[in-house]
Scaffold this motif. Structure first.
Motif, PDB file in Angstrom:
ATOM      1  N   SER B  91       0.846  -1.205   0.000  1.00 13.55           N
ATOM      2  CA  SER B  91       0.000   0.000   0.000  1.00 13.55           C
ATOM      3  C   SER B  91       0.880   1.254   0.000  1.00 13.55           C
ATOM      4  CB  SER B  91      -0.949   0.009   1.198  1.00 13.55           C
ATOM      5  OG  SER B  91      -0.194   0.028   2.390  1.00 13.55           O
ATOM      6  N   GLY B  92       2.019   1.176   0.692  1.00 14.10           N
ATOM      7  CA  GLY B  92       2.958   2.309   0.706  1.00 14.10           C
ATOM      8  C   GLY B  92       3.572   2.545  -0.660  1.00 14.10           C
ATOM      9  N   LEU B  93       3.909   1.447  -1.353  1.00 20.19           N
ATOM     10  CA  LEU B  93       4.513   1.578  -2.688  1.00 20.19           C
ATOM     11  C   LEU B  93       3.506   2.161  -3.679  1.00 20.19           C
ATOM     12  CD1 LEU B  93       6.551  -1.746  -3.021  1.00 20.19           C
ATOM     13  CD2 LEU B  93       7.475   0.567  -2.878  1.00 20.19           C
ATOM     14  N   ILE B  94       2.243   1.775  -3.531  1.00 23.44           N
ATOM     15  CA  ILE B  94       1.220   2.235  -4.478  1.00 23.44           C
ATOM     16  C   ILE B  94       0.748   3.655  -4.130  1.00 23.44           C
ATOM     17  CG2 ILE B  94      -1.133   1.771  -5.357  1.00 23.44           C
ATOM     18  CD1 ILE B  94      -0.422  -1.268  -4.781  1.00 23.44           C
ATOM     19  N   GLN B  95       0.424   3.864  -2.851  1.00 23.15           N
ATOM     20  CA  GLN B  95      -0.195   5.153  -2.468  1.00 23.15           C
ATOM     21  C   GLN B  95       0.805   6.175  -1.914  1.00 23.15           C
ATOM     22  OE1 GLN B  95      -3.197   3.970   0.383  1.00 23.15           O
ATOM     23  NE2 GLN B  95      -4.704   3.661  -1.241  1.00 23.15           N
ATOM     24  N   GLY B  96       2.026   5.739  -1.623  1.00 18.03           N
ATOM     25  CA  GLY B  96       2.992   6.635  -0.972  1.00 18.03           C
ATOM     26  C   GLY B  96       2.788   6.595   0.538  1.00 18.03           C
ATOM     27  N   SER B  97       3.784   7.105   1.284  1.00 14.37           N
ATOM     28  CA  SER B  97       3.704   6.986   2.742  1.00 14.37           C
ATOM     29  C   SER B  97       2.545   7.781   3.345  1.00 14.37           C
ATOM     30  CB  SER B  97       5.029   7.412   3.368  1.00 14.37           C
ATOM     31  OG  SER B  97       5.266   8.759   3.073  1.00 14.37           O
ATOM     32  N   LYS B  98       2.047   8.787   2.609  1.00 15.53           N
ATOM     33  CA  LYS B  98       0.917   9.582   3.119  1.00 15.53           C
ATOM     34  C   LYS B  98      -0.422   9.057   2.596  1.00 15.53           C
ATOM     35  CE  LYS B  98       3.549  12.775   5.052  1.00 15.53           C
ATOM     36  NZ  LYS B  98       3.716  12.729   6.500  1.00 15.53           N
ATOM     37  N   GLY B  99      -0.402   7.912   1.935  1.00 20.24           N
ATOM     38  CA  GLY B  99      -1.633   7.344   1.376  1.00 20.24           C
ATOM     39  C   GLY B  99      -2.607   6.941   2.463  1.00 20.24           C
ATOM     40  N   MET B 100      -3.846   6.635   2.033  1.00 19.60           N
ATOM     41  CA  MET B 100      -4.895   6.362   3.012  1.00 19.60           C
ATOM     42  C   MET B 100      -4.608   5.095   3.837  1.00 19.60           C
ATOM     43  SD  MET B 100      -8.924   5.746   2.359  1.00 19.60           S
ATOM     44  CE  MET B 100      -8.732   3.995   2.200  1.00 19.60           C
ATOM     45  N   ILE B 101      -4.253   4.005   3.150  1.00 22.16           N
ATOM     46  CA  ILE B 101      -4.067   2.736   3.885  1.00 22.16           C
ATOM     47  C   ILE B 101      -2.851   2.802   4.831  1.00 22.16           C
ATOM     48  CG2 ILE B 101      -3.676   0.236   3.645  1.00 22.16           C
ATOM     49  CD1 ILE B 101      -5.275   0.367   1.020  1.00 22.16           C
ATOM     50  N   PRO B 102      -1.649   3.248   4.357  1.00 27.19           N
ATOM     51  CA  PRO B 102      -0.523   3.336   5.303  1.00 27.19           C
ATOM     52  C   PRO B 102      -0.827   4.258   6.478  1.00 27.19           C
ATOM     53  CG  PRO B 102       0.265   3.622   3.058  1.00 27.19           C
ATOM     54  CD  PRO B 102      -1.217   3.617   2.998  1.00 27.19           C
ATOM     55  N   GLN B 103      -1.503   5.394   6.204  1.00 29.13           N
ATOM     56  CA  GLN B 103      -1.837   6.326   7.288  1.00 29.13           C
ATOM     57  C   GLN B 103      -2.810   5.695   8.272  1.00 29.13           C
ATOM     58  OE1 GLN B 103      -0.975   9.727   8.154  1.00 29.13           O
ATOM     59  NE2 GLN B 103       0.788   8.972   7.023  1.00 29.13           N
ATOM     60  N   TRP B 104      -3.805   4.954   7.725  1.00 27.69           N
ATOM     61  CA  TRP B 104      -4.791   4.301   8.597  1.00 27.69           C
ATOM     62  C   TRP B 104      -4.105   3.260   9.481  1.00 27.69           C
ATOM     63  CZ3 TRP B 104      -6.739  -0.402   9.910  1.00 27.69           C
ATOM     64  CH2 TRP B 104      -7.943  -0.395  10.623  1.00 27.69           C
ATOM     65  N   LEU B 105      -3.222   2.476   8.852  1.00 27.80           N
ATOM     66  CA  LEU B 105      -2.509   1.441   9.619  1.00 27.80           C
ATOM     67  C   LEU B 105      -1.657   2.081  10.720  1.00 27.80           C
ATOM     68  CD1 LEU B 105      -1.330  -0.956   6.756  1.00 27.80           C
ATOM     69  CD2 LEU B 105      -2.932  -1.515   8.574  1.00 27.80           C
ATOM     70  N   PHE B 106      -1.020   3.208  10.360  1.00 31.45           N
ATOM     71  CA  PHE B 106      -0.149   3.871  11.344  1.00 31.45           C
ATOM     72  C   PHE B 106      -0.973   4.453  12.497  1.00 31.45           C
ATOM     73  CE2 PHE B 106       2.375   7.240  13.186  1.00 31.45           C
ATOM     74  CZ  PHE B 106       3.632   6.656  13.274  1.00 31.45           C
ATOM     75  N   ASN B 107      -2.038   5.198  12.128  1.00 32.19           N
ATOM     76  CA  ASN B 107      -2.815   5.905  13.156  1.00 32.19           C
ATOM     77  C   ASN B 107      -3.690   4.985  13.995  1.00 32.19           C
ATOM     78  OD1 ASN B 107      -1.792   8.380  12.385  1.00 32.19           O
ATOM     79  ND2 ASN B 107      -3.374   8.687  10.838  1.00 32.19           N
ATOM     80  N   ASN B 108      -4.161   3.892  13.382  1.00 31.86           N
ATOM     81  CA  ASN B 108      -5.120   3.050  14.103  1.00 31.86           C
ATOM     82  C   ASN B 108      -4.551   1.734  14.607  1.00 31.86           C
ATOM     83  OD1 ASN B 108      -7.667   4.663  13.759  1.00 31.86           O
ATOM     84  ND2 ASN B 108      -6.930   4.506  11.652  1.00 31.86           N
ATOM     85  N   MET B 109      -3.353   1.398  14.175  1.00 31.68           N
ATOM     86  CA  MET B 109      -2.774   0.144  14.672  1.00 31.68           C
ATOM     87  C   MET B 109      -1.450   0.385  15.400  1.00 31.68           C
ATOM     88  SD  MET B 109      -3.736  -2.592  11.728  1.00 31.68           S
ATOM     89  CE  MET B 109      -3.556  -4.036  12.735  1.00 31.68           C
ATOM     90  N   LEU B 110      -0.474   0.950  14.674  1.00 37.21           N
ATOM     91  CA  LEU B 110       0.868   1.084  15.269  1.00 37.21           C
ATOM     92  C   LEU B 110       0.885   2.078  16.434  1.00 37.21           C
ATOM     93  CD1 LEU B 110       3.827   0.157  14.961  1.00 37.21           C
ATOM     94  CD2 LEU B 110       4.203   2.168  13.571  1.00 37.21           C
ATOM     95  N   ASP B 111       0.268   3.225  16.211  1.00 39.45           N
ATOM     96  CA  ASP B 111       0.300   4.286  17.231  1.00 39.45           C
ATOM     97  C   ASP B 111      -0.418   3.875  18.522  1.00 39.45           C
ATOM     98  OD1 ASP B 111       1.674   6.603  17.306  1.00 39.45           O
ATOM     99  OD2 ASP B 111      -0.060   7.894  16.909  1.00 39.45           O
ATOM    100  N   PRO B 112      -1.671   3.364  18.450  1.00 37.07           N
ATOM    101  CA  PRO B 112      -2.332   2.941  19.696  1.00 37.07           C
ATOM    102  C   PRO B 112      -1.600   1.780  20.373  1.00 37.07           C
ATOM    103  CG  PRO B 112      -3.912   3.073  17.898  1.00 37.07           C
ATOM    104  CD  PRO B 112      -2.563   3.246  17.290  1.00 37.07           C
TER     105      PRO B 112
END
Lengths: 259, 209
Positions: B91-112
């Motif tokens: 998802s990062g390769l396709i959408q970039g690091s600011k893409g929806m899926i990488p951001q969602w994974l970061f904000n809702n999984m890794l961060d909590p």
């Protein structure tokens, strides 16, 4: 014209090299005094491996959170030299070891150390039971991965030596909950209050740096600990001189600080 | 044959010693020529760090894929890990690091999850304190006594009735604590210098064989 930025630091390093060279020469010709001071945590490493062997459970080890390109590199190097000894003992006794690494730059080094330890112990087949795993660069993902392995594999001994921050208490308390024999070691001052009460044995600051040399049993490496003691005496003398001069109202400290 | 030359430990130690001493030279000498070479060395280090991150990721994937393939104990956790890594990377390769899926994974999984791990420390501090208070040795008894004084002095209600505690706490923090801290740091720094000397002189044989 070349100008020097830190003449005092250069002088200390030059002195360290000269003392080391002198003591290495003494070690080569066999005139170096033997080490008399024992470090309990260094002796306890054998106990930690022995306990894991007796219980038929693995050892879990980490060289800490830092890597080799930061100011904390000496602690990581010290952790890795302890890993070398632990993995050699583990290979000899056919005890599985799990090594959790937090920085990718450390991974190949840790893999090579464990592999070489198995070969040097004369048990090349032990490589199959030794696991070196890259967990995460993220501090708490790494901590979660490490205590996860500890709980799942039912580790008998937990050895964590190197740069440790908030994860030190997580490792120590999770290790206690898992019933591990624990040896912790770091030179991070703020973590001492957590490691000292929670671990069975502790490598405090300079003990961590000296552990690898002691475990190597190599006179040339041990000679650097004698050099360390020599420089420590100089440091104590300098502190006492500065203290006396300050009492005599000689502004020595402000002179050193460039004031 | 050529690869054997690069595996020689003398070459490795020479390279370590050269780079280490060069960086020390950069720290000690004010000379623009030295600083420009150091900047190049640091660029190489950054590049190497980037490659090592790829290596680390691939190694983690290889390790866990093997566990899944051989259906070893707890293989489903490894399968979960492989799935998450693949989703994150692709998802990062396709959408970039600011893409929806990488951001969602970061904000809702890794961060909590990271915040949760950090929060666990509060409970671990209590359990560690409880074990410290069991007074297994003289040192731990002293540590416990000082802990009780410092904690009590931070309590506003207690300090109303025993105001002297604040001065005692400040003395502990600024005198024995600072003294021990400086002794610890000087000892550790001297230890680090000699560890460095061992590495530079090629005597730290546990790392390179």
């Amino acid at each position: 014209m070349v100008s020097f930025a830190h003449p005092l630091t250069i002088a200390i390093l030059a002195l360290a090299f000269i003392i080391s060279y002198y003591n290495i020469r003494r070690a080569k010709i066999g005139t170096l005094p033997t080490l008399r001071r024992k470090i309990p945590a260094v002796d306890a490493i054998e106990q930690a491996v022995g306990r894991a062997t007796e219980l038929g459970r693995p050892i879990i080890f980490t060289p800490g959170l830092s890597s080799l390109e930061t100011i904390d590199a000496p602690q990581t190097l010290a952790g890795l030299s302890i890993l070398s000894y632990v993995s050699k003992l583990a290979a000899k006794t056919k005890t599985p070891i799990f090594v959790g690494v937090s920085k990718a730059t450390i991974l190949p080094l840790a893999q090579e150390i464990v592999k070489m330890a198995c070969l040097e112990a004369g048990v090349p087949e032990a490589v199959e039971t030794q696991h070196v795993e890259y967990l995460s660069d993220q501090q708490f993902a790494y901590a979660a991965g490490y205590i996860g392995i500890m709980a799942r594999e039912k580790a008998a001994s937990n050895i964590f030596t190197g740069t440790l921050w908030a994860e030190s208490l997580i490792f120590a308390e999770a290790g206690h909950a898992a019933g591990c024999f624990q040896i912790g070691g770091t030179a991070v001052w703020t973590q001492m209050a957590f490691i000292v009460p929670t671990c069975d044995f502790v490598l405090l600051g300079e003990e961590l740096m000296a552990a690898g040399a002691i475990l190597s049993n190599d006179p040339e490496q041990i000679s650097t600990i004698v050099s360390h003691d020599f420089l420590r005496l100089i440091a104590i003398a300098l502190v006492l001189i500065a203290f006396a001069l300050t009492l005599l109202k000689v502004p020595v400290l402000s002179y050193i600080n460039g004031g | 044959m050529t690869s054997e030359i690069f595996k020689r430990k003398e070459l490795v130690f020479a390279l370590i010693a050269f780079l280490g001493l060069w960086l020390f030279l950069d720290y000690s000498v004010v000379e623009p020529g030295v600083q420009s070479v150091t900047a190049d060395i640091l660029k190489w280090a950054t590049l190497l760090g980037g490659f090592m991150l790829i290596y680390g990721g691939l190694e983690a994937l290889r390790y866990h894929s093997k566990v899944v393939y051989k259906k070893q104990r707890n293989w489903y956790w490894s399968a979960y890990f492989v799935a998450i890594v693949l989703v994150y990377v692709f998802s990062g390769l396709i959408q970039g690091s600011k893409g929806m899926i990488p951001q969602w994974l970061f904000n809702n999984m890794l961060d909590p999850a990271s915040a949760t791990m950090y929060s666990i420390l509060a409970f671990y501090i209590i359990s560690a304190l409880y074990r410290t208070l069991r007074l297994r040795s003289i040192e731990l008894a002293i540590l416990s006594l000082v802990t009780i004084i410092v904690v009590a002095a931070n309590d506003p209600i207690i300090t109303i009735y025993v105001p002297q505690l604040t001065a005692v706490r400040d003395w502990f923090i600024s005198v024995p604590n600072v003294g021990a801290n400086r002794g610890f740091v000087i000892g550790a720094a001297i230890g680090a210098i000699f560890l460095g000397v061992r590495v530079f002189l090629g005597r730290e044989r546990s790392l390179v064989r």
